[in-house]
Design a protein around this motif. Structure first.
Motif, PDB file in Angstrom:
ATOM      1  N   LEU A   1      27.909  35.053  50.577  1.00 31.49           N
ATOM      2  CA  LEU A   1      28.602  36.135  51.275  1.00 31.49           C
ATOM      3  C   LEU A   1      29.510  35.605  52.381  1.00 31.49           C
ATOM      4  N   GLU A   2      30.701  36.180  52.479  1.00 28.81           N
ATOM      5  CA  GLU A   2      31.590  35.861  53.590  1.00 28.81           C
ATOM      6  C   GLU A   2      31.056  36.464  54.890  1.00 28.81           C
TER       7      GLU A   2
ATOM      8  N   VAL B   1      21.106  43.826  54.036  1.00 27.60           N
ATOM      9  CA  VAL B   1      21.793  42.619  53.539  1.00 27.60           C
ATOM     10  C   VAL B   1      21.574  41.452  54.497  1.00 27.60           C
TER      11      VAL B   1
ATOM     12  N   HIS C   1      30.436  43.503  51.520  1.00 29.81           N
ATOM     13  CA  HIS C   1      30.564  42.161  50.946  1.00 29.81           C
ATOM     14  C   HIS C   1      29.498  41.916  49.868  1.00 29.81           C
ATOM     15  N   SER C   2      28.306  42.447  50.081  1.00 29.35           N
ATOM     16  CA  SER C   2      27.242  42.255  49.099  1.00 29.35           C
ATOM     17  C   SER C   2      27.547  42.999  47.800  1.00 29.35           C
TER      18      SER C   2
ATOM     19  N   ALA D   1      19.637  38.124  53.426  1.00 26.91           N
ATOM     20  CA  ALA D   1      20.385  36.870  53.449  1.00 26.91           C
ATOM     21  C   ALA D   1      19.672  35.830  54.305  1.00 26.91           C
TER      22      ALA D   1
ATOM     23  N   CYS E   1      27.570  39.190  56.216  1.00 24.68           N
ATOM     24  CA  CYS E   1      26.335  39.859  55.785  1.00 24.68           C
ATOM     25  C   CYS E   1      26.474  41.368  55.966  1.00 24.68           C
TER      26      CYS E   1
ATOM     27  N   THR F   1      22.819  44.342  45.251  1.00 25.86           N
ATOM     28  CA  THR F   1      22.648  43.062  44.551  1.00 25.86           C
ATOM     29  C   THR F   1      22.799  43.163  43.036  1.00 25.86           C
TER      30      THR F   1
ATOM     31  N   ALA G   1      30.127  41.031  45.977  1.00 24.70           N
ATOM     32  CA  ALA G   1      29.552  39.832  45.369  1.00 24.70           C
ATOM     33  C   ALA G   1      28.735  40.190  44.132  1.00 24.70           C
TER      34      ALA G   1
END
Length: 313
Positions: free
Chosen positions: A107-108, A83, A114-115, A87, A110, A167, A118
């Motif tokens: 993303l808040e 990630v 979080h990914s 990113a 990486c 993703t 999202a």
């Protein structure tokens, strides 16, 4: 690992990158009928240099590097690393897919957690998230799962789905990665084409659906899926049809590119499987000489990383 298996494993990586670069100049254009030649000429919407790969291979490189370092690609820390690499790449890359960009650029932190969140949010907002962006990058993952051990296919399937989920939330995307990775692994180890082999690794209620999709591809031409080949299912069907109807690596990639529309991705997907069937030496020398892309790598660098990945297993 014997020489033939080694050759096929590297062929999966080179074949995918070559298909990506070959299709780059034809992306988002209509199908290219015979006898018009398909050339590694670059151009296209992003003015690619001849032999330059696109986001398909750029996203595959961090997976290959994880394997080359001896990392477990399904480990949460390795997923965090993917990630972070993606990113960073997405901040300057010109050709990030819409869905992938939406996930990676907001993303808040990486991290894989979080990914995944999202990706779920993107799916919930749009009602779908089964683009071909996770399947396009998946071929190098196979190099980490070539041991002759019970459960190796299942471990590969779990890793393929875990990386896809970073993703792409929808089940079709993960299923496609599972089927394709298992087929590539089987081709590397045996030289045989069997895309149905991974069906038993899907959820029970998904197997018949995918069996019907694959059978349809067996009786179709790649161009039959042109209008929807940004969807992971149609991209896989088009790639499968291209490989099934070919007798060489070059022929498979050319057939994939002739489909039009998302040409680089369909050809990258086809190239992973065709490269595993025919081996690295089947790639035309002039294509291999031109092959390059982010992050300032060439074909020989992909080979070196692939050899490191194989040695690390």
């Amino acid at each position: 690992m014997n020489t033939t298996t080694h050759e096929r494993a590297i062929g999966a990586v080179l074949g995918s990158a070559a298909g990506d670069a070959l299709g780059a100049g034809y992306e988002f254009k209509p199908a290219v009928p015979e006898p018009t030649p398909i050339r590694m000429a670059g151009g296209g919407s992003f003015c690619w240099a001849p032999g330059e790969w696109t986001d398909d291979t750029s996203m595959a490189v961090p997976i290959l590097r994880t394997l080359a370092r001896g990392g477990d690609p399904a480990d949460e820390s390795s997923l965090d690393g993917l990630v972070a690499a993606w990113a960073g790449w997405a901040q300057t890359a010109p050709d990030v897919g819409i869905q992938t960009r939406n996930v990676l650029t907001g993303l808040e932190a990486c991290t894989a957690a979080h990914s995944r969140a999202a990706a779920r949010q993107e799916h919930d907002f749009k009602g779908r998230s089964a683009g071909n962006g996770s399947l396009m990058r998946t071929a190098p993952l196979v190099l980490g799962y070539l041991r002759d051990e019970d459960g190796e296919e299942a471990r590969l399937a779990a890793a393929a789905r875990a990386i896809s989920d970073l993703t792409h939330f929808e089940a079709d995307a993960g299923d496609g990665c599972v089927l394709w990775c298992v087929a590539i692994r089987h081709a590397v180890l045996t030289g045989e084409l069997d895309v149905l082999r991974g069906l038993e690794l899907l959820d029970l209620d998904r197997r018949q659906l995918w069996a019907e999709r694959l059978v349809r591809a067996e009786h179709a031409a790649p161009v039959d899926f042109t209008d929807s080949n940004g969807w992971v299912v149609s991209a896989l069907q088009a790639a499968y049809a291209a490989v099934l109807k070919s007798s060489t690596l070059e022929d498979a990639l050319v057939r994939a590119v002739r489909t039009g529309n998302d040409t680089d991705t369909v050809a990258a997907i086809a190239g992973g499987l065709a490269g595993a069937l025919y081996g690295a030496s089947a790639l035309p020398a002039e294509w291999r000489e031109l092959l390059h892309g982010w992050p300032a790598l060439r074909a020989d660098d992909l080979v070196a990383l692939s050899e490191q990945a194989l040695a690390a297993r």
